[in-house]
Motif scaffolding. Structure first.
Motif, mmCIF file in Angstrom:
data_model
loop_
_atom_site.group_PDB
_atom_site.id
_atom_site.type_symbol
_atom_site.label_atom_id
_atom_site.label_comp_id
_atom_site.label_asym_id
_atom_site.label_seq_id
_atom_site.Cartn_x
_atom_site.Cartn_y
_atom_site.Cartn_z
ATOM 1 N N ALA A 16 0.864 -1.196 0.000
ATOM 2 C CA ALA A 16 0.000 0.000 0.000
ATOM 3 C C ALA A 16 0.893 1.236 0.000
ATOM 4 N N SER A 21 -3.399 2.753 -4.576
ATOM 5 C CA SER A 21 -2.851 1.386 -4.579
ATOM 6 C C SER A 21 -3.943 0.336 -4.378
ATOM 7 N N ALA A 42 8.362 -1.176 1.343
ATOM 8 C CA ALA A 42 9.801 -0.903 1.358
ATOM 9 C C ALA A 42 10.066 0.343 2.203
ATOM 10 N N ALA A 66 9.853 -3.413 5.228
ATOM 11 C CA ALA A 66 10.567 -4.593 4.711
ATOM 12 C C ALA A 66 10.738 -4.433 3.200
ATOM 13 N N ASP A 67 11.984 -4.524 2.762
ATOM 14 C CA ASP A 67 12.263 -4.572 1.323
ATOM 15 C C ASP A 67 12.108 -6.034 0.918
ATOM 16 N N THR A 69 13.213 -7.702 -1.367
ATOM 17 C CA THR A 69 14.401 -8.370 -1.918
ATOM 18 C C THR A 69 15.380 -8.763 -0.804
ATOM 19 N N SER A 95 1.242 -7.436 -3.167
ATOM 20 C CA SER A 95 0.813 -6.440 -4.161
ATOM 21 C C SER A 95 2.018 -5.561 -4.466
ATOM 22 N N VAL A 96 3.032 -6.195 -5.050
ATOM 23 C CA VAL A 96 4.353 -5.575 -5.195
ATOM 24 C C VAL A 96 4.836 -5.764 -6.626
ATOM 25 N N GLY A 97 5.292 -4.697 -7.226
ATOM 26 C CA GLY A 97 5.869 -4.826 -8.567
ATOM 27 C C GLY A 97 6.679 -3.592 -8.917
ATOM 28 N N ILE A 122 12.155 -8.189 -7.284
ATOM 29 C CA ILE A 122 11.099 -7.453 -6.570
ATOM 30 C C ILE A 122 9.712 -8.030 -6.888
ATOM 31 N N THR A 150 -1.310 -10.036 -10.548
ATOM 32 C CA THR A 150 -0.599 -10.226 -11.799
ATOM 33 C C THR A 150 -1.371 -9.565 -12.934
ATOM 34 N N TYR A 151 -0.824 -9.735 -14.158
ATOM 35 C CA TYR A 151 -1.439 -9.102 -15.331
ATOM 36 C C TYR A 151 -1.369 -10.061 -16.522
ATOM 37 N N THR A 200 -2.814 3.413 -11.154
ATOM 38 C CA THR A 200 -2.083 3.513 -9.881
ATOM 39 C C THR A 200 -0.666 3.977 -10.207
ATOM 40 N N THR A 201 0.171 4.140 -9.186
ATOM 41 C CA THR A 201 1.553 4.584 -9.438
ATOM 42 C C THR A 201 2.286 3.566 -10.311
ATOM 43 N N ALA A 202 2.204 2.262 -9.963
ATOM 44 C CA ALA A 202 2.895 1.238 -10.755
ATOM 45 C C ALA A 202 2.304 1.188 -12.168
ATOM 46 N N GLY A 203 0.975 1.215 -12.277
ATOM 47 C CA GLY A 203 0.305 1.127 -13.575
ATOM 48 C C GLY A 203 0.707 2.275 -14.491
HETATM 49 P P1 NAI Z 1 1.425 0.618 -6.539
HETATM 50 O O1 NAI Z 1 2.550 1.406 -7.155
HETATM 51 O O2 NAI Z 1 0.483 1.376 -5.692
HETATM 52 O O3 NAI Z 1 1.982 -0.652 -5.744
HETATM 53 C C1 NAI Z 1 3.237 -1.268 -6.003
HETATM 54 C C2 NAI Z 1 3.901 -1.433 -4.647
HETATM 55 O O4 NAI Z 1 5.116 -2.175 -4.739
HETATM 56 C C3 NAI Z 1 4.257 -0.075 -3.991
HETATM 57 O O5 NAI Z 1 3.619 0.039 -2.731
HETATM 58 C C4 NAI Z 1 5.748 -0.152 -3.846
HETATM 59 O O6 NAI Z 1 6.260 0.589 -2.748
HETATM 60 C C5 NAI Z 1 5.949 -1.667 -3.702
HETATM 61 N N1 NAI Z 1 7.353 -2.046 -3.866
HETATM 62 C C6 NAI Z 1 8.175 -1.759 -4.919
HETATM 63 N N2 NAI Z 1 9.419 -2.209 -4.661
HETATM 64 C C7 NAI Z 1 9.375 -2.825 -3.441
HETATM 65 C C8 NAI Z 1 10.348 -3.488 -2.632
HETATM 66 N N3 NAI Z 1 11.619 -3.632 -3.032
HETATM 67 N N4 NAI Z 1 9.965 -3.986 -1.430
HETATM 68 C C9 NAI Z 1 8.673 -3.856 -1.001
HETATM 69 N N5 NAI Z 1 7.712 -3.238 -1.731
HETATM 70 C C10 NAI Z 1 8.060 -2.726 -2.931
HETATM 71 O O7 NAI Z 1 0.656 -0.002 -7.803
HETATM 72 P P2 NAI Z 1 -0.481 -1.132 -7.926
HETATM 73 O O8 NAI Z 1 -1.009 -0.992 -9.304
HETATM 74 O O9 NAI Z 1 -1.393 -1.079 -6.776
HETATM 75 O O10 NAI Z 1 0.382 -2.482 -7.936
HETATM 76 C C11 NAI Z 1 0.137 -3.571 -7.091
HETATM 77 C C12 NAI Z 1 0.298 -4.882 -7.837
HETATM 78 O O11 NAI Z 1 -0.748 -4.998 -8.800
HETATM 79 C C13 NAI Z 1 1.611 -5.024 -8.615
HETATM 80 O O12 NAI Z 1 2.060 -6.361 -8.519
HETATM 81 C C14 NAI Z 1 1.163 -4.721 -10.033
HETATM 82 O O13 NAI Z 1 2.035 -5.261 -11.000
HETATM 83 C C15 NAI Z 1 -0.189 -5.414 -10.020
HETATM 84 N N6 NAI Z 1 -1.085 -5.053 -11.115
HETATM 85 C C16 NAI Z 1 -1.351 -3.742 -11.381
HETATM 86 C C17 NAI Z 1 -2.140 -3.404 -12.451
HETATM 87 C C18 NAI Z 1 -2.355 -1.971 -12.805
HETATM 88 O O14 NAI Z 1 -2.760 -1.707 -13.936
HETATM 89 N N7 NAI Z 1 -2.129 -1.035 -11.896
HETATM 90 C C19 NAI Z 1 -2.787 -4.430 -13.314
HETATM 91 C C20 NAI Z 1 -2.484 -5.792 -12.899
HETATM 92 C C21 NAI Z 1 -1.655 -6.085 -11.844
#
Ligand code: NAI
Length: 272
Positions: A16, A21, A42, A66-67, A69, A95-97, A122, A150-151, A200-203
């Motif tokens: 989160a 997120s 992280a 917690a990281d 990795t 929920s990490v990517g 990661i 996943t996607y 979202t930020t990752a998206g």
């Molecule tokens: P988000 O950017 O809000 O969440 C990604 C999270 O991963 C962040 O909280 C970030 O701090 C964390 N993270 C990155 N490196 C890390 C590390 N070394 N250690 C611990 N945490 C770490 O974005 P979202 O979209 O909520 O992503 C959550 C999951 O959903 C991801 O696996 C993403 O690939 C997946 N997803 C997202 C989609 C989208 O379109 N947003 C579609 C399908 C899957």
């Protein structure tokens, strides 16, 4: 509306970052459904993000850095969680990517391999690390449930998804293989939810994401699934209503994954 689906259950929510997120929405829904949670991200994300606000809202849930990795960090996370709850957990959301190749816009055919390793570490291997550490510490209760996000780029080509496509394929494979191991050992189930593109930020790091979201929406008979709807679905997988579901990749995408083409997409193309 709450159905108390997670009453008495305890869980860990990874990832989160901010209120967009998917993990943020899932944390809120889990608590609404009666769960107690621990939040983790992280260390750098904890400094930048607004997770404290979420923690307060979630009945002052502990926030443990917690990281994913770092095996040391994941061990520390489980030690502190076990101490906090005085027992194992019933569910975990992964929920990490993250991909530096995606972030820097490096084309797939020219990917930097250090960045690629980092993306796999990661986004995929972290699930193995979390499950292996949990198993070693016996930190997940009988019939517990683990969900990772996943996607569909794991199965089909979406060129701009870049090395995250390979990362997601690995994540889904680890889900199957560890799902077997944890299933026979402790009836713990492990699944992935394959979510619609979500803002979202990752998206948003993926090139052309805005156009892509609207394409997916037009292709899906029900439209794109939102982050809130993903949280709802995840709650069902953490609940006792889905006890026999494991090792699956579950599409949560409004029907996108089984479409060839839709009238909405064809009509939007115009005659040549
Ligand atoms: P988000 O950017 O809000 O969440 C990604 C999270 O991963 C962040 O909280 C970030 O701090 C964390 N993270 C990155 N490196 C890390 C590390 N070394 N250690 C611990 N945490 C770490 O974005 P979202 O979209 O909520 O992503 C959550 C999951 O959903 C991801 O696996 C993403 O690939 C997946 N997803 C997202 C989609 C989208 O379109 N947003 C579609 C399908 C899957």
């Amino acid at each position: 509306m709450s159905h108390n689906l997670l009453k008495g259950k305890k869980g860990i929510i990874f990832g989160a970052l901010d209120e967009k997120s998917i993990a943020w929405k899932t944390a809120q829904r889990c608590v609404q459904e009666g769960a107690e949670i621990v939040l983790t991200n992280a260390p750098v994300a904890l400094r930048m993000g607004t997770i404290r606000q979420l923690a307060e809202e979630c009945n002052n849930a502990p926030v443990i850095p917690a990281d994913v990795t770092s095996s040391e960090d994941i061990e520390g996370l489980f030690d502190q969680t076990l101490e906090h709850f005085g027992s194992g957990v019933d569910f975990i959301l992964h929920s990490v990517g993250m991909s530096i190749n995606v972030r820097k816009g490096i084309p797939y055919t020219e990917n930097n391999y250090d960045f690629m390793h980092k993306a796999f570490d990661i986004s995929s291997i972290s699930l193995h690390r979390v499950l292996a550490t949990a198993m070693k510490k016996d930190a997940i209760n009988e019939w517990g449930s683990v969900v990772a996000l996943t996607y569909i780029a794991a199965q089909r080509v979406f060129p701009d998804y870049n090395d995250m496509a390979d990362a997601k394929a690995l994540l889904e494979s680890i889900t199957r293989n560890f799902g077997y191991q944890y299933g026979i050992k402790k009836h713990v189930r492990v699944n992935t939810i394959s979510q619609s593109p979500t803002q979202t930020t990752a998206g948003s790091g993926v090139k052309g994401f805005g156009d892509f979201i609207s394409y997916a929406d037009k292709m899906s008979p029900l439209g794109n699934a939102t982050a809130d709807q993903c949280a709802d679905y995840t709650v069902t997988l953490f609940s006792d209503l889905t006890k026999m579901v494991t090792m699956q990749n579950l599409f949560h995408d409004g029907g996108f994954s089984f479409m060839g083409v839709s009238e909405a997409v064809i009509n939007g193309m115009g005659e040549k």
